[in-house]
Write an enzyme that holds these catalytic residues in place. Structure first.
Site, PDB file in Angstrom:
ATOM      1  N   HIS A 195       7.832  -1.941  -3.604  1.00 40.30           N
ATOM      2  CA  HIS A 195       6.668  -1.113  -3.928  1.00 40.30           C
ATOM      3  C   HIS A 195       5.446  -1.966  -3.647  1.00 40.30           C
ATOM      4  O   HIS A 195       5.467  -3.189  -3.837  1.00 40.30           O
ATOM      5  CB  HIS A 195       6.685  -0.703  -5.406  1.00 40.30           C
ATOM      6  CG  HIS A 195       5.386  -0.083  -5.857  1.00 40.30           C
ATOM      7  ND1 HIS A 195       5.056   1.223  -5.591  1.00 40.30           N
ATOM      8  CD2 HIS A 195       4.328  -0.617  -6.533  1.00 40.30           C
ATOM      9  CE1 HIS A 195       3.861   1.484  -6.089  1.00 40.30           C
ATOM     10  NE2 HIS A 195       3.390   0.388  -6.663  1.00 40.30           N
ATOM     11  N   CYS A 269       4.280   4.757  -0.870  1.00 36.93           N
ATOM     12  CA  CYS A 269       3.271   3.801  -1.338  1.00 36.93           C
ATOM     13  C   CYS A 269       2.820   2.863  -0.230  1.00 36.93           C
ATOM     14  O   CYS A 269       1.651   2.468  -0.162  1.00 36.93           O
ATOM     15  CB  CYS A 269       3.804   3.003  -2.524  1.00 36.93           C
ATOM     16  SG  CYS A 269       5.293   2.032  -2.164  1.00 36.93           S
TER      17      CYS A 269
END
Length: 302
Positions: A195, A269
């Site tokens: 992430h 993301c």
């Protein structure tokens, strides 16, 4: 038979306490030297002059032989000259991170002598927030100790007329909070499960799924996303935008990056981090953070 225990005081003597003044040791040694970086304390930023001049800046101090040395002013903007505190315990500023500068071969006594000599040339009344500040002192002390200097992103305040551009960083996390993911990423970085979020001016922005009608862009303190395990920080460059303009940029991006448009393969993301970095005027993110999703994304039919 019960084991007999006899205290030192019961034997008729006490173990002597030996106190050694480290600063008096003159034997040459090899000692690590660190620079501690702080977010500027809110007490400093309440001064109108300081608030404008110190936008995006930091405080720094040099640690050697268990003491952290710095140069600057106090809460009331009064110059202090060269002072020391316990490492990472500056009473005014908020500790952020530590960088290793290298090693010194000087003894504790020699280091004390160097600092005493520097006090003559770094008087409190000569402090200037732009042209003679804590970073200049840290650079001078580290040079005398024979170590590397400060990174340019810490020391370029004077080169920008007192208004430091926003440093942009990419915060990388192992996806989720599992040991399995961290282990997998450790041995397979090129196709790891990560992430990412973009940090600028002390805020970290990232993108994720959200219900219809909500923005997918959220923020959290740098490196503290609660859903993932922080891994590393990558320096991306500087943005020309000030903090107020950054909020405007995020408002504009939120129109495209809605929570309902999130797709784990094609609009995730990392795609947002790439778009955000481009919007801020810094280079794009490294490909390895999104290689796994890209390799699994459905291929368009020819």
């Amino acid at each position: 038979r019960k084991a007999a225990t006899v205290r030192a005081s019961e034997r008729g003597y006490q173990v002597p306490t030996v106190v050694v003044d480290l600063q008096e040791l003159s034997t040459p040694t090899v000692e690590q030297v660190w620079v501690h970086i702080y977010e500027l304390g809110q007490e400093i930023l309440v001064h109108p002059r300081q608030k404008q001049q110190l936008r995006g800046a930091w405080h720094t101090g040099v640690e050697v032989f268990g003491r952290e040395w710095s140069y600057g002013s106090d809460i009331d903007d009064n110059p202090t000259g060269i002072v020391w505190n316990e490492p990472r315990r500056n009473a005014i500023h908020s500790f952020r991170e530590t960088l290793q500068l290298g090693y010194t071969t000087f003894s504790p006594k020699k280091v004390s002598e160097i600092i005493e000599e520097m006090k003559l040339g770094w008087r409190g009344d000569e402090y200037d927030v732009v042209t003679r500040n804590c970073h200049h002192f840290v650079a001078a002390l580290s040079s005398k100790l024979g170590t590397g200097g400060l990174p340019i992103w810490l020391h370029d305040l004077a080169d920008t007329g007192g208004v430091k551009p926003g440093r942009v960083s990419l915060r990388v996390y192992d996806l989720g909070q599992t040991v399995l993911t961290r282990g997998y990423n450790a041995v397979n970085k090129s196709y790891g499960a990560y992430h990412t979020g973009v940090e600028v001016y002390g805020r970290e922005w990232s993108f994720g799924a959200a219900p219809e009608g909500y923005s997918g862009i959220g923020e959290n303190p740098p490196g503290e996303n609660t859903m993932h395990s922080f891994r590393e920080t990558l320096f991306m460059g500087y943005t020309k935008y000030n903090p107020e303009e950054i909020f405007q940029v995020m408002e504009e991006l939120s129109e495209e990056w809605t929570g309902s448009s999130y797709d784990v393969f094609t609009k995730n993301c990392h795609n947002f981090s790439q778009a955000c970095c481009k919007r801020l005027g810094v280079p794009g993110i490294p490909s390895w953070v999104n290689d796994l999703a890209a390799s699994l994304a459905p291929r368009a039919e020819p």
